[in-house]
Scaffold this active site. Sequence first.
Site, short mmCIF file in Angstrom:
data_model
loop_
_atom_site.label_atom_id
_atom_site.label_comp_id
_atom_site.label_asym_id
_atom_site.label_seq_id
_atom_site.Cartn_x
_atom_site.Cartn_y
_atom_site.Cartn_z
N ALA A 1 -1.41 0.39 11.45
CA ALA A 1 -1.46 -1.07 11.55
C ALA A 1 -0.25 -1.64 10.83
O ALA A 1 0.30 -1.01 9.93
CB ALA A 1 -2.75 -1.57 10.92
N GLY B 1 -3.82 3.46 11.89
CA GLY B 1 -4.27 2.87 13.16
C GLY B 1 -3.70 3.60 14.38
O GLY B 1 -4.31 3.57 15.45
N GLU C 1 -5.95 6.38 14.86
CA GLU C 1 -7.21 5.83 15.39
C GLU C 1 -7.08 5.48 16.88
O GLU C 1 -8.01 5.71 17.66
CB GLU C 1 -7.62 4.59 14.58
N GLU D 1 -3.90 5.56 4.58
CA GLU D 1 -4.40 4.29 4.04
C GLU D 1 -4.71 4.36 2.56
O GLU D 1 -4.54 3.39 1.82
CB GLU D 1 -5.69 3.87 4.78
N1 CO8 Z 1 3.63 -1.39 9.16
C1 CO8 Z 1 4.72 -2.15 9.11
N2 CO8 Z 1 5.99 -1.65 9.16
C2 CO8 Z 1 6.12 -0.32 9.25
C3 CO8 Z 1 5.01 0.54 9.31
C4 CO8 Z 1 3.70 -0.06 9.25
N3 CO8 Z 1 2.59 0.69 9.34
N4 CO8 Z 1 5.45 1.80 9.42
C5 CO8 Z 1 6.79 1.74 9.43
N5 CO8 Z 1 7.20 0.47 9.32
C6 CO8 Z 1 8.58 -0.03 9.32
C7 CO8 Z 1 9.28 0.21 8.00
O1 CO8 Z 1 8.95 -0.80 7.07
C8 CO8 Z 1 10.74 0.16 8.41
O2 CO8 Z 1 11.10 -1.19 8.59
P1 CO8 Z 1 12.57 -1.68 8.10
O3 CO8 Z 1 13.54 -0.89 8.96
O4 CO8 Z 1 12.56 -3.13 8.39
O5 CO8 Z 1 12.66 -1.33 6.66
C9 CO8 Z 1 10.70 0.77 9.82
O6 CO8 Z 1 9.34 0.72 10.25
C10 CO8 Z 1 11.11 2.24 9.81
O7 CO8 Z 1 10.36 2.87 8.81
P2 CO8 Z 1 11.04 3.78 7.67
O8 CO8 Z 1 12.40 3.26 7.34
O9 CO8 Z 1 10.05 3.89 6.57
O10 CO8 Z 1 11.21 5.12 8.47
P3 CO8 Z 1 10.91 6.58 7.97
O11 CO8 Z 1 11.20 7.47 9.13
O12 CO8 Z 1 11.61 6.83 6.69
O13 CO8 Z 1 9.33 6.60 7.65
C11 CO8 Z 1 7.01 6.25 8.09
C12 CO8 Z 1 8.43 6.34 8.68
C13 CO8 Z 1 6.58 7.61 7.55
C14 CO8 Z 1 6.11 5.85 9.25
C15 CO8 Z 1 6.95 5.21 6.95
O14 CO8 Z 1 7.53 4.00 7.41
C16 CO8 Z 1 5.54 4.92 6.54
O15 CO8 Z 1 5.00 5.60 5.69
N6 CO8 Z 1 4.92 3.86 7.11
C17 CO8 Z 1 3.60 3.44 6.75
C18 CO8 Z 1 2.54 4.35 7.37
C19 CO8 Z 1 1.17 3.88 6.97
O16 CO8 Z 1 0.85 3.74 5.82
N7 CO8 Z 1 0.31 3.64 7.97
C20 CO8 Z 1 -1.04 3.17 7.77
C21 CO8 Z 1 -1.09 1.68 7.81
S1 CO8 Z 1 -2.70 1.03 7.37
C22 CO8 Z 1 -3.60 1.21 8.79
O17 CO8 Z 1 -3.17 1.74 9.77
C23 CO8 Z 1 -5.01 0.68 8.75
C24 CO8 Z 1 -5.66 0.74 10.12
C25 CO8 Z 1 -6.91 -0.05 10.21
C26 CO8 Z 1 -6.71 -1.45 10.64
C27 CO8 Z 1 -6.23 -1.60 12.08
C28 CO8 Z 1 -6.55 -2.94 12.70
C29 CO8 Z 1 -5.88 -4.18 12.28
#
Ligand code: CO8
Length: 257
Positions: free
Chosen positions: A65, A108, A111, A131
């Site tokens: 998400a 998500g 999911e 999460e």
């Molecule tokens: N949300 C928002 N932005 C994101 C997300 C995310 N989940 N994942 C990646 N991005 C963005 C980064 O902020 C970055 O943006 P910017 O270039 O502007 O800085 C861009 O995507 C590229 O990401 P990275 O530079 O971090 O790229 P990497 O290859 O180094 O890393 C990762 C990629 C591993 C995906 C890393 O970005 C990461 O850890 N992201 C978060 C993953 C995460 O925690 N996911 C779980 C989110 S919570 C959730 O899903 C709850 C679900 C239940 C609710 C659903 C209904 C609403």
Amino acid sequence: MTSEYINTYTIDKVGVIQLFRPNVANALNRLMVKEIVEQLEHFDHNSSVRVILLKGNEKAFAAGADIGEMLDDSPLSLEMSNPFADWDRIRLIKKPIIAAVEGLALGGGFELALHCDLVVAGENATFGFPEVSLGVMPGAGGTQLLTKAVGTAKALEWIWLGKMIRAQEVLDHGVINQVVANEIVEEEAMRLAEQLSNQAPLAIRLIKEAVYEAMDTSLMEGLKLERKNFYLTFSSQDQTEGMKAFMEKRNPSFKGE
Ligand code: CO8
């Protein structure tokens, strides 16, 4: 139908939805989820589509998400906006949904893959529920769907530790269907979709309903539903065609009637 965060098209009888927020690893904001669900429903009601394929890009299926969007949420804002109502609609889709997962399927994104019926993943695909590291937990069905697939011990281990799990391990636990070379994920998913799209559609949808019923109901209730669905398949010309083709030692040609 115009969409901001997905691309859609059809190939023969397969409706394809591509998640398209590549600059944020396909992070799922609420509008994107709404667009995905509305397109799933659109394909579900389109009689020329028999199977739906959901894909991301080679880096990410979806990285969860959209964290920025959730930052200021409160219990009240979540209750009032009811973001999971859209997710619940995925369960009502009658046609098969196949996910082609390359790269990341996190939170998500995992999911969403768990809401699909079949999953084909690339050998570099990574699944996980990070999460816990954000101080929250899965909210779009992760604790329920994963637990039903792998049991409590593995579900707790993976979700508690926010483990990143390689596709092969996810396959070994029966959560997904196939792991293939990264370059052929889409091709394999499409091959599976085409195979399913040539089966009798009524049988395919009634099988889906009966199999999911097994997750939720008693054996007796499930058997009753299976039997009713079995009878219902005899209302189709495809049943006549399928059985006649067997007797005549030829391949059936199902028309979806
Ligand atoms: N949300 C928002 N932005 C994101 C997300 C995310 N989940 N994942 C990646 N991005 C963005 C980064 O902020 C970055 O943006 P910017 O270039 O502007 O800085 C861009 O995507 C590229 O990401 P990275 O530079 O971090 O790229 P990497 O290859 O180094 O890393 C990762 C990629 C591993 C995906 C890393 O970005 C990461 O850890 N992201 C978060 C993953 C995460 O925690 N996911 C779980 C989110 S919570 C959730 O899903 C709850 C679900 C239940 C609710 C659903 C209904 C609403």
